[in-house]
Design an enzyme around this catalytic site. Structure first.
Site, short mmCIF file in Angstrom:
data_model
loop_
_atom_site.label_atom_id
_atom_site.label_comp_id
_atom_site.label_asym_id
_atom_site.label_seq_id
_atom_site.Cartn_x
_atom_site.Cartn_y
_atom_site.Cartn_z
N ASP A 88 3.51 -7.05 10.85
CA ASP A 88 3.26 -6.51 9.50
C ASP A 88 2.59 -5.14 9.57
OD1 ASP A 88 0.98 -7.88 10.57
OD2 ASP A 88 0.05 -7.89 8.59
N GLU A 150 -1.31 -10.05 10.10
CA GLU A 150 -2.53 -9.63 10.80
C GLU A 150 -3.39 -8.76 9.91
OE1 GLU A 150 -5.10 -6.96 13.22
OE2 GLU A 150 -3.46 -6.38 11.93
ZN LIG Z 1 -2.71 -3.44 14.08
#
Ligand SMILES: [Zn+2]
Length: 389
Positions: A88, A150
């Site tokens: 992401d 993340e």
């Molecule tokens: Zn990163």
């Protein structure tokens, strides 16, 4: 096996950047990472990897991918190398990019694009580094892990236990460090401290319970906690060698002539590696206990996101030594959080090391330099060959 021919490095990079995978707590920005996962699955299976894709239990529409090749480890023992990264990106600032964030653009000896450094591009580096190796000859397993979310909750990294038998001996997370090994960072917690009092007319203070006044007392106790963290814990490798506590936001009340009924403080703490989140929370509650006693029911503390623990890989561990030798750099601490504590929990030695600069992460016109491409690919190949070859 797929009959796909593996695209060139630049073409893989281009396709990864072109596949939007923004994660954001603001639902209008949030996008599934499915496209990136599918590209990686296609490419890695064309190299002979066994590919497993899992939809997250906690986040529907978000996926983790684990690709494995090489001999299966015997009796569940830790073996081989895990190269890990997140799929992401953060959202982009519409007005501040001078280029299309989803079109890989080469200019000024750089490759521009959202996720070029942080860190979708890392997967193109890894695939390019291994595409000419004879992977059927690996002596130890090589695994590639691609996670979701993340940048928001680390939800993907928190579900790694769902991959059966994921027990690498070594793990490298390819966040942008300019290929300098990072072997530790602090953790991060964010708490909301809320005081609920009783409103009333300001001319009669005793008729209400002033939440701002109580917060003032609470802040005194929290300042004591800040000092205690500084006095009790120390790790000289960090620029700021103690756990920090920051008051980041406060709001209370609505009018000067009303007794304030509610006051809310947002604060974060950054524990050192090795400090348990539970210990930190116990300290927080112990320091606020007098408020609890004096004003029963007025105080409420809630975590604003799931905490991230600190993490450390020992300076003399085999992986740190190997990464230092390959990169030519001493391992350093980082002042940002990564998925390392969750990967580390698999029981492996874990470091963070990847191409690109953290200065570019989360910035408009994010880029990597052309000059770093070949050296980084060679270093990643050397890692694979040393550990699995
Ligand atoms: Zn990163």
């Amino acid at each position: 096996m797929s009959a796909v021919t593996l695209p060139s490095f630049i073409e893989m990079y281009r396709q990864l950047i072109a596949a939007p995978s923004v994660s954001c707590l603001e639902p209008t920005w949030d996008i599934s990472n499915r496209q990136v996962i599918e590209l990686l699955g296609l490419w890695l299976s064309s190299l002979g990897f066994k590919v497993e894709i899992q939809e997250l239990e906690k986040q529907a529409g978000k996926y983790n991918l684990l690709a494995s090749i090489g001999p299966e480890p015997k009796n569940g023992e830790a073996s081989g190398l895990l190269l890990a990264g997140h799929t992401d990106t953060v959202p982009w600032d519409e007005g501040r990019w001078t280029r299309d964030p989803f079109t890989l653009t080469e200019a000024d000896n750089r490759l521009y694009g959202l996720g070029s450094a942080d860190m979708k591009g890392f997967f193109a580096f890894v695939i390019e580094a291994i595409r000419d190796l004879d992977l059927s000859q690996l002596k130890k397993p090589l695994r590639i892990l691609a996670t979701a979310d993340e940048e928001t909750s680390m939800a993907g990294a928190r579900e790694l236990h769902r991959f059966a038998n994921l027990k690498p001996e070594y793990a490298v997370i390819g966040e942008p460090t300019n290929m300098v090994p990072v072997r530790m960072h602090k953790g991060h917690t964010t708490d909301c401290v809320r005081i609920t009092g009783r409103s009333g007319h300001s001319s009669k203070p005793a008729a209400g319970l002033n939440a701002i006044s109580i917060m003032h007392e609470a802040l005194g106790y929290l300042k004591q906690l800040e000092q205690e963290l500084k006095d009790k814990f120390h790790q000289p490798a960090f620029e700021v060698p103690y756990p920090t506590l920051n008051f980041g936001h406060i709001h209370g009340g609505d009018a000067a002539n009303r007794i304030c009924a509610c006051c809310e403080l947002h604060m974060d703490m950054r524990p050192l590696p090795g400090m348990r989140i539970e210990t930190l929370n116990e300290m927080l509650h112990a320091h606020l206990a007098p408020i609890q006693q004096m004003y029963p029911g007025a105080l409420e503390v809630t975590a604003m996101h799931e905490p991230i623990p600190g993490y450390e890989c020992p300076a003399d561990s085999a992986l740190v030594k190997l990464a230092e030798a390959i990169s030519g750099h001493r391992a350093e601490p980082a002042n940002y959080c990564t998925e390392a504590p969750f990967v580390d929990a698999l029981g492996c030695e874990t470091i963070v090391m990847g191409p690109g600069s953290i200065q570019q992460a989360h910035q408009p016109d994010e880029f990597i330099t052309l000059a770093e491409i070949v050296p980084a690919q060679q270093q990643i190949r050397a890692l694979v060959q040393k550990v699995c070859g």
